[in-house]
Design an enzyme around this catalytic site. Structure first.
Site, short mmCIF file in Angstrom:
data_model
loop_
_atom_site.label_atom_id
_atom_site.label_comp_id
_atom_site.label_asym_id
_atom_site.label_seq_id
_atom_site.Cartn_x
_atom_site.Cartn_y
_atom_site.Cartn_z
N CYS A 98 0.80 -1.25 0.07
CA CYS A 98 -0.04 0.00 0.07
C CYS A 98 0.79 1.18 0.02
O CYS A 98 1.82 1.41 0.64
CB CYS A 98 -0.68 0.10 1.41
SG CYS A 98 -2.02 1.43 1.28
N HIS A 140 -9.00 -4.09 -2.11
CA HIS A 140 -8.04 -3.20 -1.29
C HIS A 140 -8.58 -1.67 -1.19
O HIS A 140 -8.51 -1.14 0.00
CB HIS A 140 -6.61 -3.11 -1.80
CG HIS A 140 -5.61 -2.65 -1.08
ND1 HIS A 140 -4.60 -3.29 -0.43
CD2 HIS A 140 -5.62 -1.10 -1.03
CE1 HIS A 140 -3.65 -2.33 0.06
NE2 HIS A 140 -4.16 -0.98 -0.11
N GLU A 141 -8.83 -1.02 -2.49
CA GLU A 141 -9.13 0.36 -2.52
C GLU A 141 -10.49 0.46 -1.73
O GLU A 141 -10.71 1.56 -1.28
CB GLU A 141 -9.30 0.94 -3.90
CG GLU A 141 -7.94 0.65 -4.75
CD GLU A 141 -6.73 1.17 -3.89
OE1 GLU A 141 -6.97 2.20 -3.25
OE2 GLU A 141 -5.65 0.65 -4.03
N HIS A 144 -10.03 1.07 1.79
CA HIS A 144 -9.59 2.50 2.21
C HIS A 144 -10.89 3.40 2.32
O HIS A 144 -10.77 4.18 3.23
CB HIS A 144 -8.86 3.14 0.98
CG HIS A 144 -7.43 2.60 1.18
ND1 HIS A 144 -6.44 2.95 2.03
CD2 HIS A 144 -6.44 1.91 0.29
CE1 HIS A 144 -5.48 2.35 2.06
NE2 HIS A 144 -5.14 1.85 0.76
#
Ligand code: NI
Length: 183
Positions: A98, A140-141, A144
């Site tokens: 990341c 993953h995004e 966030h």
């Protein structure tokens, strides 16, 4: 314009991001700046909170994985207000990193395929199944935007092992070769 990347220890990375509205000021410029920032850092995905904007916007460019995963070639997306609406039961393991956690790479288990609904930069609605690397990056995004970092998905023993490195990053010693920031 390349923006500084907020790193581990920054409050903005731990907040749930707010929905993007069509009249969001400076949205096109922010997206352009995020592409510059992603390319400059050599990353494959970037979420708006990582550049200090707590809104539900993320970009993906999976091209770097095209040799291992041909489907990743040319896979570029702008996700506005994305939702993960379905997840496969089957999971896979993948070594993640990341831009907000420089120097740390760990295996993370996630669903292999996900169905995502989102708007692109022209506010056109999309609904698609992703798999392989694109599915991995999208999840993953998406995390966030929920204020979740991939290190929180590791087994307690792995988290313990990297705890010292994380403290280092939070003290401003990230060692990244791109501009970073903590706030
Ligand atoms: Ni990330």
């Amino acid at each position: 314009m390349v923006l500084p990347v907020y790193v581990y220890g920054s409050g903005v990375l731990k907040k749930e991001a707010a929905p993007v509205t069509k009249d969001c000021p400076g949205l096109a410029q922010l997206i352009a700046d995020m592409w510059d920032t992603l390319n400059n850092a050599g990353g494959v995905g970037l979420a708006a909170p990582q550049v200090g904007h707590n809104i539900r916007l993320a970009i993906i460019d999976a091209t770097a994985f095209k040799n291992e995963y041909p489907a990743a070639d040319g896979f570029k997306r702008v996700f506005i207000n994305p939702e993960v609406v379905e997840r496969s039961e089957e999971e896979s393991r993948f070594n993640e990193g990341c831009l907000s956690i420089p120097g740390i790479h760990e295996d993370v288990m996630r669903p292999k395929r996900v169905r995502v609904r989102y708007f692109d930069e022209h506010f056109h609605a999309h609904d698609e199944w992703l798999e392989g690397v694109p599915a991995r990056i999208a999840q993953h995004e998406y995390d966030h935007l929920e204020g979740i970092l991939f290190t929180e998905r590791l087994a307690p023993i792995r988290r313990k092992i990297i705890a010292g490195k994380l403290r280092h990053i939070a003290r401003g010693k990230s060692g990244a070769d791109y501009k970073t920031k903590i706030m």
